[in-house]
Scaffold this active site. Sequence first.
Site, short mmCIF file in Angstrom:
data_model
loop_
_atom_site.label_atom_id
_atom_site.label_comp_id
_atom_site.label_asym_id
_atom_site.label_seq_id
_atom_site.Cartn_x
_atom_site.Cartn_y
_atom_site.Cartn_z
N GLY B 150 -19.16 -16.95 1.11
CA GLY B 150 -18.39 -16.41 1.84
C GLY B 150 -19.04 -14.82 1.96
O GLY B 150 -20.24 -14.88 1.25
N CYS B 151 -19.53 -14.35 2.94
CA CYS B 151 -19.95 -13.56 3.09
C CYS B 151 -19.90 -12.26 2.12
O CYS B 151 -20.86 -11.82 1.15
CB CYS B 151 -20.00 -12.38 4.13
SG CYS B 151 -18.26 -11.81 4.78
N TYR B 152 -18.94 -11.91 2.25
CA TYR B 152 -18.33 -10.61 0.99
C TYR B 152 -18.84 -11.61 -0.67
O TYR B 152 -19.53 -10.14 -1.70
CB TYR B 152 -17.10 -10.49 0.72
CG TYR B 152 -16.86 -9.08 2.00
CD1 TYR B 152 -16.83 -7.92 1.42
CD2 TYR B 152 -15.52 -9.58 2.51
CE1 TYR B 152 -16.46 -7.37 2.84
CE2 TYR B 152 -15.47 -8.66 3.44
CZ TYR B 152 -16.14 -7.17 3.59
OH TYR B 152 -15.06 -6.37 4.47
N THR B 154 -20.61 -13.33 -1.85
CA THR B 154 -22.61 -13.85 -1.61
C THR B 154 -22.68 -12.29 -2.15
O THR B 154 -23.66 -12.34 -3.40
CB THR B 154 -23.42 -13.85 -0.35
OG1 THR B 154 -22.62 -15.06 -0.26
CG2 THR B 154 -24.78 -14.17 -0.23
N SER B 155 -22.33 -11.13 -1.90
CA SER B 155 -23.17 -9.78 -2.31
C SER B 155 -21.95 -9.69 -3.54
O SER B 155 -23.22 -8.13 -4.17
CB SER B 155 -22.59 -9.22 -0.74
OG SER B 155 -21.21 -8.35 -1.30
#
Lengths: 340, 340, 340, 340
Positions: B150-152, B154-155
């Site tokens: 997911g995007c969150y 990954t960060s």
Amino acid sequence: MKSISIGILGATSYTGLELVKLLGVHPLCELAFVSSKSYAGRPFSDVFARAGTVEDRVLISPQEAVSHSVECLFSCLPHAVSADLLLPFYKKGVRIIDLSADFRIRDAGVYCRWYKHEHPAPQLLEQAVFGLPEVYREHIRSAQIVANPGCYPTSVLLPLIPLLKDVDTEVNAIIADSKSGVSGAGRALKLTSHFVEANENVKPYSIGRSHRHICEIEQELSLASGSEVSIVFSPHLMPMTRGILSTIYFQTNRSPGECLSIARQAYQREPFVRVRERGELPATADVAGTNYCDLTFSDGNDATVIAVSAIDNLVKGAAGQAVHNMNIMFDFKETAGLPR
Amino acid sequence: MKSISIGILGATSYTGLELVKLLGVHPLCELAFVSSKSYAGRPFSDVFARAGTVEDRVLISPQEAVSHSVECLFSCLPHAVSADLLLPFYKKGVRIIDLSADFRIRDAGVYCRWYKHEHPAPQLLEQAVFGLPEVYREHIRSAQIVANPGCYPTSVLLPLIPLLKDVDTEVNAIIADSKSGVSGAGRALKLTSHFVEANENVKPYSIGRSHRHICEIEQELSLASGSEVSIVFSPHLMPMTRGILSTIYFQTNRSPGECLSIARQAYQREPFVRVRERGELPATADVAGTNYCDLTFSDGNDATVIAVSAIDNLVKGAAGQAVHNMNIMFDFKETAGLPR
Amino acid sequence: MKSISIGILGATSYTGLELVKLLGVHPLCELAFVSSKSYAGRPFSDVFARAGTVEDRVLISPQEAVSHSVECLFSCLPHAVSADLLLPFYKKGVRIIDLSADFRIRDAGVYCRWYKHEHPAPQLLEQAVFGLPEVYREHIRSAQIVANPGCYPTSVLLPLIPLLKDVDTEVNAIIADSKSGVSGAGRALKLTSHFVEANENVKPYSIGRSHRHICEIEQELSLASGSEVSIVFSPHLMPMTRGILSTIYFQTNRSPGECLSIARQAYQREPFVRVRERGELPATADVAGTNYCDLTFSDGNDATVIAVSAIDNLVKGAAGQAVHNMNIMFDFKETAGLPR
Amino acid sequence: MKSISIGILGATSYTGLELVKLLGVHPLCELAFVSSKSYAGRPFSDVFARAGTVEDRVLISPQEAVSHSVECLFSCLPHAVSADLLLPFYKKGVRIIDLSADFRIRDAGVYCRWYKHEHPAPQLLEQAVFGLPEVYREHIRSAQIVANPGCYPTSVLLPLIPLLKDVDTEVNAIIADSKSGVSGAGRALKLTSHFVEANENVKPYSIGRSHRHICEIEQELSLASGSEVSIVFSPHLMPMTRGILSTIYFQTNRSPGECLSIARQAYQREPFVRVRERGELPATADVAGTNYCDLTFSDGNDATVIAVSAIDNLVKGAAGQAVHNMNIMFDFKETAGLPR
């Protein structure tokens, strides 16, 4: 009720403009002068086409301003400059609302440490009142100098102070993650405020323990709790014009529901604090253009509660709060002239 | 080097569009089909005028898609739907990169608890590999199913994993405060994504312990550390199209400088992680349109360090990372076709 | 195919940055130097964190640049400054693509009238070629100096030139109403580019007959038609970073359908002009980040046809078109290194 | 002065919200009801957190609304629906301000041609007054039904009407190129209003002779001039929330200076029209949140003059103008409750 005459120093900043607009329609104010060092001699509309009813007013220099008799003076000047130019007004007995940081910090040594220069008028510090109406209303009523709080501090203090004042509530490990619109950085030209740099960008700055507003926040939290409080504070620049949202994490012996009760109790008669239900998370658009602070508390994990607050940085975070202070000082209706 | 044939399911989401654009110019891919349930039979340009080189491609239905022989299949479908439609491809031996959440969670029970429905293909969970190349590169190389993160997550994962893997480093009380552009909410029509509601607004949502990405983040942090890790996670919607900035607070026995050393060591050969100096705070505009994750560590207070990371949610947070995974799976140059 | 060595003057403008990014991934270019007067001696990443693959390149002064041998030189310097610094390169036989206005105007008197100073190198005007590939491809192929067109002119000329070249088509009373993103105003600090002033604002400027791009547009329209053409041109600043949309009204003996046929005929083999159907109105987001010009024609009233065109001002309106010119000059594939 | 009781139908549109906010602080209005079909039974704050002083008001159904006695009714309903629901109020003698298009067009046949359905109440058309106070003030004073003008028409009519009324002034070949914020497209969910689609985008739509506001503009221009006037009208969607800027090109025998004189003469006593100097081009930010229309005239070429006007589409283009009309109808001070 009798009107009062007022003057504004530093009227051409974004905060100044907001103040001019608010006072321009305030039912009990007569604008005696608007002053600006850089634009003295020119009409307000040379600086802002959108100045509304005061657009034809000619700005005067701070030097000229001193010769005017006013009952209330607002200063939107930068710190250090502000205290200097306020002195002659102070001596004439004018009541002053200073939107700079100069009179917010009680200890001249702390001020010097954070602002990197000697305090310009330490002899006046003792009588200055921190202009957070929800906390210092009675002191504001009779103050000659009111130090209008900073925008970030307003958003961080309002949710936390009722908890810190409550003797049965423990609040520790406070982390405030704040998100601000670009108007908070002022009208001075700099690359970080250039449209192409700020648009489509989220950018942290001065995170951790480096932003000057920390000393103001910690002073007031410590006064509320009766012991030293320390915070981590991380401001971020958002691609929008107005608004501050603060997401505040802290460890506590209270549940979010209990925090809400305490805040509701504290703010039940406050015209400009809206304590939201737990599910209703504040958003900056909900308070844009108003003097409201919306706030609520939400579940973090076992040990952590999350407070969220939203204000318009130019209104509740600056000009609106200043007008609220004036209303208190001059015994006007507290909501007079304030957008809701 | 020989090209491979690829297909894309769910090509008309924002993630799908980004993937189509990237694969459309990838030197080693032949696009066998682009598929969409809602737009089957219509050219891609009916959905997105800006589809570039593939605008004349006609979208086919998922049913039709199955009849194509491809070597690599990307799915940009929603969770639950995704696993279902992937099965026939899986059985034919096609290598799959799934951008949904379906194969990210190792435990079907945990999946069910967070996603509120039974896992659609629990028998495949064991062989799915979590597609974070910086952590699972060798497993990705031979995987048949890669679950693109997911995007969150990954960060949040990239700055923390090297610390959690380090046995001498303690990491506790993790709080991730994330700020995302609106494209992260997808192309489906909803009031929170309406321009007038999202513009000039900062809005938290699903804060604390309620966002689904928590189970994915905690799974990977726990695997890295070897013991249960729990976090507080607060996403916020920003008035911009692309980008995620995560500001992550944690208690540790390490200084920011030491954290930086550990991260630099971990990522020294990584083509898409840029460990910044302590003063150089990441910003979303610095990584927009690229597959980079910028990250750094900064002083909180005595006990707290602050990690800051920035990614483009549609690239490193989705389509770019998927292409990176494909490059690894097919032994291409890792940076092939990826914007930097 | 053999690579060429290139240099860039004025690399730290927005146009320069875009060019650096494009050339940094161009398969047939070796970047010999990037130069900047203001930032000489510092790495590119000091100026732009988002410089991608060239971030570690150290900028050199224009003086130092002259000592390098390159085969192709790009100048992103301001007009007047540009011609001056190009001379030494010209004398060494370097092929030059100048993105300033200096070599766009054939008549030094006209240049002087619009740019308010004598032309800095009138002796070179005769051999400079106006770098609009769709019109001057064959001249560009062998030119030593190519004057890259302005952003507004590119968007206005491409829809109109095929009509003006057609002897049976009358085009009169041209009014171009153009809308540009803020990056078109450059990176220099000014109040109109301040985020708070430009955000949530649409503002016309230099409307009618006062913008300098008029002389460039009229020169090329007149050359295309064989007689004097005059226009009304009104640029507007939009609250966005990139893109120009031009809505162009003109009186003609042709229907929109006939205009479309003429344009399709003219551009059928052009890789970067997309003639849209009548109902498909171009939008800046459709071309953002690409070298495309989208254009179409639509009904005005009996006498009036409306042309609409959209470009990315930094790509087709500047750096992308410059790379296209280089590709033609050095006999590369025309689309090499250009985003579509 | 005695307050009047008012009701609002369709209160949950953006126009409705703006009206609710304005009337909520109007010194001479008592809000008897706010009504909404979709949200009947729920508090206003369920729809808009930012509803200010009326957030606790419960919305009632249109059916329920009819049972209330009010002196003035505002309708923010869509056309066709609006006329239908107004009839019972009309019969009770309630004075009505309709913000839909239903009563703007005098000729039911013209209405039907542009709006594609029979007029829902043709018998009332004759007595409805077009609510542009600067033109129809005396008729508005005694009207029972006032048709509040459209947003685009307001911005196009105000600069042109004084010229068309002047018998010595010729005005021909009118082209209005208008730029609007996204709130003009309403709160209904559609892809063109999705943040990701509208942000960083400029997009024309319904250009030429296809937008419905044309019939309203042409009707009023023709009435002003005494002969048939026809226009070309091209609306564009801008990446911002509020504001319309119209750039209007026309052929005339007058100079811009003469146009300015005529407009100044016409509007010298108007509280909400600011005729700017020739160099001071209007911008939407200058009028945002106010009921002003800023306008000026500028040089095109020999035959062409350019008018530029700016309004806030939700205030002077809708709710503010409606309040202005009410002030006139009930003999209040014209500026009462209106932001300047």
